[in-house]
Design a protein around this motif. Structure first.
Motif, PDB file in Angstrom:
ATOM      1  N   ILE A   1     -29.667 -10.695 -21.380  1.00 10.84           N
ATOM      2  CA  ILE A   1     -29.103  -9.530 -22.031  1.00 10.84           C
ATOM      3  C   ILE A   1     -28.116  -8.714 -21.356  1.00 10.84           C
ATOM      4  CG2 ILE A   1     -29.613  -7.662 -23.406  1.00 10.84           C
ATOM      5  CD1 ILE A   1     -32.311  -8.941 -24.159  1.00 10.84           C
ATOM      6  N   ARG A   2     -27.289  -8.261 -21.717  1.00  5.84           N
ATOM      7  CA  ARG A   2     -26.207  -7.475 -21.014  1.00  5.84           C
ATOM      8  C   ARG A   2     -26.252  -5.991 -21.717  1.00  5.84           C
ATOM      9  NH1 ARG A   2     -21.452  -7.999 -17.906  1.00  5.84           N
ATOM     10  NH2 ARG A   2     -22.848  -9.491 -16.669  1.00  5.84           N
ATOM     11  N   VAL A   3     -26.562  -5.140 -20.875  1.00  2.00           N
ATOM     12  CA  VAL A   3     -26.636  -3.479 -21.356  1.00  2.00           C
ATOM     13  C   VAL A   3     -25.643  -2.768 -20.802  1.00  2.00           C
ATOM     14  CG1 VAL A   3     -28.003  -1.737 -21.854  1.00  2.00           C
ATOM     15  CG2 VAL A   3     -29.213  -3.921 -21.726  1.00  2.00           C
ATOM     16  N   THR A   4     -24.831  -1.974 -21.584  1.00  2.00           N
ATOM     17  CA  THR A   4     -23.604  -1.234 -21.040  1.00  2.00           C
ATOM     18  C   THR A   4     -23.727   0.066 -21.369  1.00  2.00           C
ATOM     19  OG1 THR A   4     -22.228  -1.850 -22.844  1.00  2.00           O
ATOM     20  CG2 THR A   4     -21.956  -3.134 -20.774  1.00  2.00           C
ATOM     21  N   SER A   5     -23.304   1.168 -20.779  1.00  2.00           N
ATOM     22  CA  SER A   5     -23.483   2.399 -21.161  1.00  2.00           C
ATOM     23  C   SER A   5     -22.518   3.156 -20.303  1.00  2.00           C
ATOM     24  CB  SER A   5     -24.727   3.226 -21.169  1.00  2.00           C
ATOM     25  OG  SER A   5     -24.714   4.313 -21.204  1.00  2.00           O
ATOM     26  N   LYS A   6     -21.874   4.517 -20.807  1.00  2.00           N
ATOM     27  CA  LYS A   6     -21.297   5.398 -19.818  1.00  2.00           C
ATOM     28  C   LYS A   6     -21.824   6.035 -18.859  1.00  2.00           C
ATOM     29  CE  LYS A   6     -17.586   5.936 -23.451  1.00  2.00           C
ATOM     30  NZ  LYS A   6     -16.294   6.339 -23.398  1.00  2.00           N
ATOM     31  N   SER A   7     -23.349   6.254 -19.322  1.00  2.01           N
ATOM     32  CA  SER A   7     -24.253   6.988 -18.239  1.00  2.01           C
ATOM     33  C   SER A   7     -25.145   5.976 -17.636  1.00  2.01           C
ATOM     34  CB  SER A   7     -24.764   7.785 -19.198  1.00  2.01           C
ATOM     35  OG  SER A   7     -26.054   8.495 -18.473  1.00  2.01           O
ATOM     36  N   ARG A   8     -25.307   6.017 -16.161  1.00  3.79           N
ATOM     37  CA  ARG A   8     -26.361   5.320 -15.545  1.00  3.79           C
ATOM     38  C   ARG A   8     -27.697   5.811 -15.663  1.00  3.79           C
ATOM     39  NH1 ARG A   8     -24.781   3.918  -9.470  1.00  3.79           N
ATOM     40  NH2 ARG A   8     -24.644   1.832 -10.134  1.00  3.79           N
ATOM     41  N   ASP A   9     -27.852   7.116 -16.229  1.00  3.14           N
ATOM     42  CA  ASP A   9     -29.126   7.526 -16.591  1.00  3.14           C
ATOM     43  C   ASP A   9     -29.498   6.842 -17.828  1.00  3.14           C
ATOM     44  OD1 ASP A   9     -29.117   9.307 -14.314  1.00  3.14           O
ATOM     45  OD2 ASP A   9     -28.455  10.947 -15.563  1.00  3.14           O
ATOM     46  N   ASP A  10     -28.873   6.665 -18.923  1.00  6.18           N
ATOM     47  CA  ASP A  10     -29.280   5.905 -20.059  1.00  6.18           C
ATOM     48  C   ASP A  10     -29.775   4.584 -19.827  1.00  6.18           C
ATOM     49  OD1 ASP A  10     -28.603   7.837 -21.696  1.00  6.18           O
ATOM     50  OD2 ASP A  10     -26.894   7.240 -22.287  1.00  6.18           O
ATOM     51  N   LEU A  11     -28.919   3.862 -18.691  1.00  3.77           N
ATOM     52  CA  LEU A  11     -29.427   2.580 -18.280  1.00  3.77           C
ATOM     53  C   LEU A  11     -30.740   2.544 -17.468  1.00  3.77           C
ATOM     54  CD1 LEU A  11     -26.146   0.862 -16.993  1.00  3.77           C
ATOM     55  CD2 LEU A  11     -27.329   0.480 -19.026  1.00  3.77           C
ATOM     56  N   GLN A  12     -31.101   3.583 -16.905  1.00  8.46           N
ATOM     57  CA  GLN A  12     -32.513   3.733 -16.361  1.00  8.46           C
ATOM     58  C   GLN A  12     -33.507   3.839 -17.253  1.00  8.46           C
ATOM     59  OE1 GLN A  12     -31.713   6.828 -13.079  1.00  8.46           O
ATOM     60  NE2 GLN A  12     -30.997   4.975 -11.676  1.00  8.46           N
ATOM     61  N   ALA A  13     -33.054   4.854 -18.475  1.00  9.74           N
ATOM     62  CA  ALA A  13     -34.059   5.015 -19.408  1.00  9.74           C
ATOM     63  C   ALA A  13     -34.395   3.787 -20.095  1.00  9.74           C
ATOM     64  CB  ALA A  13     -33.334   5.858 -20.387  1.00  9.74           C
ATOM     65  N   VAL A  14     -33.388   2.874 -20.344  1.00  6.84           N
ATOM     66  CA  VAL A  14     -33.551   1.515 -20.978  1.00  6.84           C
ATOM     67  C   VAL A  14     -34.802   0.806 -19.988  1.00  6.84           C
ATOM     68  CG1 VAL A  14     -32.598  -0.593 -21.345  1.00  6.84           C
ATOM     69  CG2 VAL A  14     -31.463   1.437 -22.205  1.00  6.84           C
ATOM     70  N   MET A  15     -34.337   0.835 -18.627  1.00  4.49           N
ATOM     71  CA  MET A  15     -35.379   0.009 -17.771  1.00  4.49           C
ATOM     72  C   MET A  15     -36.716   0.690 -17.851  1.00  4.49           C
ATOM     73  SD  MET A  15     -33.072   0.023 -14.515  1.00  4.49           S
ATOM     74  CE  MET A  15     -33.905  -0.902 -13.338  1.00  4.49           C
ATOM     75  N   LYS A  16     -36.969   1.845 -17.949  1.00 11.10           N
ATOM     76  CA  LYS A  16     -38.125   2.522 -18.101  1.00 11.10           C
ATOM     77  C   LYS A  16     -38.678   2.001 -19.314  1.00 11.10           C
ATOM     78  CE  LYS A  16     -40.645   6.829 -17.847  1.00 11.10           C
ATOM     79  NZ  LYS A  16     -40.943   7.705 -19.238  1.00 11.10           N
ATOM     80  N   LEU A  17     -37.998   1.884 -20.509  1.00 10.80           N
ATOM     81  CA  LEU A  17     -38.460   1.723 -21.945  1.00 10.80           C
ATOM     82  C   LEU A  17     -38.993   0.439 -21.862  1.00 10.80           C
ATOM     83  CD1 LEU A  17     -38.530   2.197 -24.920  1.00 10.80           C
ATOM     84  CD2 LEU A  17     -36.505   1.256 -25.026  1.00 10.80           C
TER      85      LEU A  17
END
Length: 163
Positions: A131-147
């Protein structure tokens, strides 16, 4: 700096580390007194692992030893798909375990739903068995990792290509 950040969510098993964990488990079994003169062995194939032992009690102990060695080597234990215990020849029992690699479609959909329900500003798309996840914010990607680390999934996930 790039305007979009991305990462891949994958589930893979490092076969070399699994072989090393099996070798360590075999060494421990040969040196332990309670496994003296037993018919305990491992058979690793491309997509499965078979453990053979004298009885179900020893089979459970062998699985515990293997689990501890896998955890020490960083091999995901969740990615083993346990089959049922079967009787084998010479009064032994065996258990076959499938080796899960890649994210199946039902798990991909579940992960996508978790990401979508989190209300984070990310886009996720299924690309085969990852699954590829994209975002403008790296913090949002890290939040997805935590989730996803906190979610109760049937497979172990790794996060790669964090850009």
């Amino acid at each position: 700096m790039a305007s979009e950040s991305s990462m891949d969510i994958v589930s893979k098993m490092d076969m070399q580390e699994l072989k090393n964990a099996i070798d360590q488990a075999e060494r421990e079994i040969t040196s332990r007194f309670d496994f003296k003169n037993t018919k305990t062995s491992f058979e690793l194939e491309k997509d499965s692992l078979t453990i053979i032992s004298d009885d179900e009690y020893k089979l459970g102990a062998v699985i515990d030893i293997l689990q501890s060695k896998m955890i020490k080597r960083g091999v995901p234990f969740k990615n083993l798909d346990f089959g049922k215990v079967e009787s084998a020849s010479l009064n032994t029992v065996r258990q076959k375990m499938g080796l899960k690699s890649g994210i199946e479609s039902d798990n991909s959909k579940k992960i996508n739903t978790l990401i979508r329900d989190s209300k984070l500003k990310v886009k996720s798309q299924i690309q085969g068995d990852q699954i590829r996840v994209t975002s403008k914010s790296r913090d949002d990607l890290q939040a997805v990792m935590k989730l996803l680390r906190e979610a109760d999934l049937s497979i172990e996930l790794q996060f790669t290509n964090f850009k």
